[in-house]
Design an enzyme around this catalytic site. Structure first.
Site, PDB file in Angstrom:
ATOM      1  N   GLY A  33       0.823  -1.210   0.000  1.00  0.00           N
ATOM      2  CA  GLY A  33       0.000   0.000   0.000  1.00  0.00           C
ATOM      3  C   GLY A  33       0.850   1.249   0.000  1.00  0.00           C
ATOM      4  O   GLY A  33       1.844   1.352  -0.712  1.00  0.00           O
ATOM      5  N   PHE A  35       3.224   4.144   1.939  1.00  0.00           N
ATOM      6  CA  PHE A  35       4.113   4.361   3.071  1.00  0.00           C
ATOM      7  C   PHE A  35       3.392   5.216   4.125  1.00  0.00           C
ATOM      8  O   PHE A  35       2.711   6.187   3.793  1.00  0.00           O
ATOM      9  CB  PHE A  35       5.391   5.069   2.629  1.00  0.00           C
ATOM     10  CG  PHE A  35       6.538   4.143   2.364  1.00  0.00           C
ATOM     11  CD1 PHE A  35       7.693   4.203   3.127  1.00  0.00           C
ATOM     12  CD2 PHE A  35       6.450   3.180   1.359  1.00  0.00           C
ATOM     13  CE1 PHE A  35       8.757   3.345   2.886  1.00  0.00           C
ATOM     14  CE2 PHE A  35       7.508   2.324   1.105  1.00  0.00           C
ATOM     15  CZ  PHE A  35       8.665   2.395   1.881  1.00  0.00           C
ATOM     16  N   CYS A  39      -2.496   5.093   9.901  1.00  0.00           N
ATOM     17  CA  CYS A  39      -2.590   6.370  10.625  1.00  0.00           C
ATOM     18  C   CYS A  39      -2.365   7.554   9.707  1.00  0.00           C
ATOM     19  O   CYS A  39      -3.140   8.511   9.709  1.00  0.00           O
ATOM     20  CB  CYS A  39      -1.584   6.389  11.778  1.00  0.00           C
ATOM     21  SG  CYS A  39      -1.600   7.935  12.701  1.00  0.00           S
ATOM     22  N   HIS A 438      -4.332  28.748  37.707  1.00  0.00           N
ATOM     23  CA  HIS A 438      -5.686  29.308  37.789  1.00  0.00           C
ATOM     24  C   HIS A 438      -5.768  30.505  36.849  1.00  0.00           C
ATOM     25  O   HIS A 438      -4.855  31.325  36.819  1.00  0.00           O
ATOM     26  CB  HIS A 438      -5.975  29.757  39.225  1.00  0.00           C
ATOM     27  CG  HIS A 438      -7.292  30.461  39.363  1.00  0.00           C
ATOM     28  ND1 HIS A 438      -8.492  29.790  39.439  1.00  0.00           N
ATOM     29  CD2 HIS A 438      -7.593  31.794  39.418  1.00  0.00           C
ATOM     30  CE1 HIS A 438      -9.478  30.664  39.544  1.00  0.00           C
ATOM     31  NE2 HIS A 438      -8.961  31.898  39.538  1.00  0.00           N
TER      32      HIS A 438
END
Length: 452
Positions: A33, A35, A39, A438
């Site tokens: 497929g 490289f 992902c 905060h």
């Protein structure tokens, strides 16, 4: 028959193995497929680029709660799509050329074992002292009557379509279904989700899953405890017949169908058993904690060996296997068993460790704290009324057992809790010995810990 010192199958996390330390070895890569693996090409990276755009759309539409009256005129799908893939697609050729320039033989046909450590690749047969199997997984296509007669998409294909459909049926209620439902709904599609279970994202903590299901139902049509019994063509689109929990049937007509009911390892395409590799009942390669398989000299990593299907887990495994291949006399294991994940939907979700239902099922004693974003100053600024952070802790040693967050920036907020679990820190240490800015949103984590 060509012989190599090392052959790597797959160029997702497997491609990370070949560092300069392997330069003196005769090496080869087998990749039929693109490289970069799932992902990069059709998974986490492009999908999150779409999600970011969808988030921008949703933020604009929701800004009126802050007194900002904004809107979205149009979403240029083709511009979004091309921005994504014009950046991603060139990486395949550059990766291929780089490996060949560095002396690695690259085979672009599918490989299949014909015997232990003997691989058939096209017309050639190759052997090696060491194999690393990292061939990943692919979408499951369920056996639904009529599905093979209609056009449908999986996560492999839907990001490359030419235009946003006016309506979309999504089969499944997991990560992929949640993320793409968010994307296409934000871009203007009328989305229907068909889920076999009683809630969406069933693998999440039950409280998170229930909240997400409630919120998703405000954006999409959500059918729960529903079974797809057949699919047929309807004009240029599809008609999906669904059996409802009361026994009745409903036919949903839509312009497009997305099948997202899970993924399966690619071991069948490899003829793994012909190569002597032992598999579990789900088709994953069995390996020990050092990622050695049942065949000496054959290692495995990523989706093909673990059930997490997480890129960050595969990358960590790749680092371990890289060391072990180079230093077989001093093997390492992946000592950190904490496997966090995030779902980049709306609202965002992140999780690590035990869920409350898993703790109860195991009979594990725990304390639990839940803190709403609205309990913090930044939550007030967001006008948030639905998000929360949940932390489970061991009442004896006071370490964190699990953490679950649903709301803006959940994947970032959970990181200090992941670190605490990984390092064995107690709730007291993380709550009292650390200063939280905060009024940052991280105060929701601090407050949940202090409550424990």
């Amino acid at each position: 028959m060509r012989h190599y010192d090392l052959v790597v199958l797959g160029t997702g996390s497997g491609n990370m193995l070949l560092s300069e330390e392997f330069a003196d070895l005769r090496t080869a890569i087998v990749e039929p497929g693109r490289f970069g693996g799932t992902c990069l090409n059709r998974g986490c990276i492009p999908s999150k680029m779409f999600v970011l755009t969808a988030d921008a759309v949703e933020d604009a539409r929701a800004a009126k709660r802050l007194g900002v009256h904004a809107g979205v005129d149009t979403v240029d799908w083709k511009a979004v799509r091309d921005r994504v893939f014009n950046r991603i697609d060139p990486i395949h050729e550059s990766g291929l050329e780089y490996r060949r320039r560095s002396g690695v033989d690259v085979y672009t046909e599918e490989g299949r074992f014909v015997a232990p450590k003997v691989l058939q690749v096209g017309a050639e047969r190759i052997t090696a002292d060491t194999f690393v199997v990292a061939i990943g997984s692919r979408p499951v296509v369920p056996d639904i009557p009529g599905l093979d007669t209609v056009p449908y998409h999986t996560s492999d294909t839907i990001m490359r379509i030419d235009e946003v459909p006016p309506s979309l049926v999504v089969l499944g209620g997991g990560f992929i279904a949640a993320e793409f439902s968010h994307v296409f709904s934000a871009f203007g599609a009328d989305v229907t989700i068909v889920q076999r279970g009683p809630r969406l994202l069933m693998a999440e903590d039950e409280q998170v899953s229930a909240r997400f299901t409630e919120l998703a139902a405000l954006r999409h049509r959500v059918l729960l405890d529903a079974t797809t019994t057949s699919v047929a063509r309807h004009g240029d689109g599809v008609a999906v017949t669904v059996e409802l929990p009361d026994g009745g049937e409903q036919v949903i007509e839509a312009a497009m169908l997305l099948v997202s009911v899970g993924r399966r390892p690619n071991t069948d395409r490899l003829d793994a058993t012909a190569g002597g590799l032992e598999l579990d009942e789900h088709g994953h390669i069995l390996a020990d904690s050092a990622y050695r398989t049942s065949v000496p000299g054959v290692w495995a990593l990523g989706d093909v060996v673990n059930h997490f299907q997480l890129k960050h887990m595969a990358n960590a495994e790749s680092r371990v296997v890289q060391h072990n291949v180079l230093h077989p006399e001093d093997v390492r294991t992946l000592t950190n068993t904490v496997a966090p994940h995030a779902v980049f939907t709306s609202p965002q979700i992140a999780s690590v460790g035990l869920t409350e239902q898993a703790a109860r099922r195991r009979g594990t004693d725990f304390l639990v704290s839940v803190r709403d974003y609205s309990d913090t100053a930044y939550g007030w600024a967001l006008e948030d009324t639905t998000s929360f952070a949940k932390v489970l802790a061991d009442p004896a040693d006071r370490t964190i057992l699990g953490a679950h967050i649903i709301g803006p920036q959940a994947a970032t907020l959970i990181q200090p809790l992941i670190q605490a679990m990984s390092l064995g820190l107690t709730v007291d240490q993380v709550a009292r010995d650390v200063l939280y800015i905060h009024p940052a949103l991280t105060e929701v984590v601090e407050q949940a810990l202090l409550a424990l």
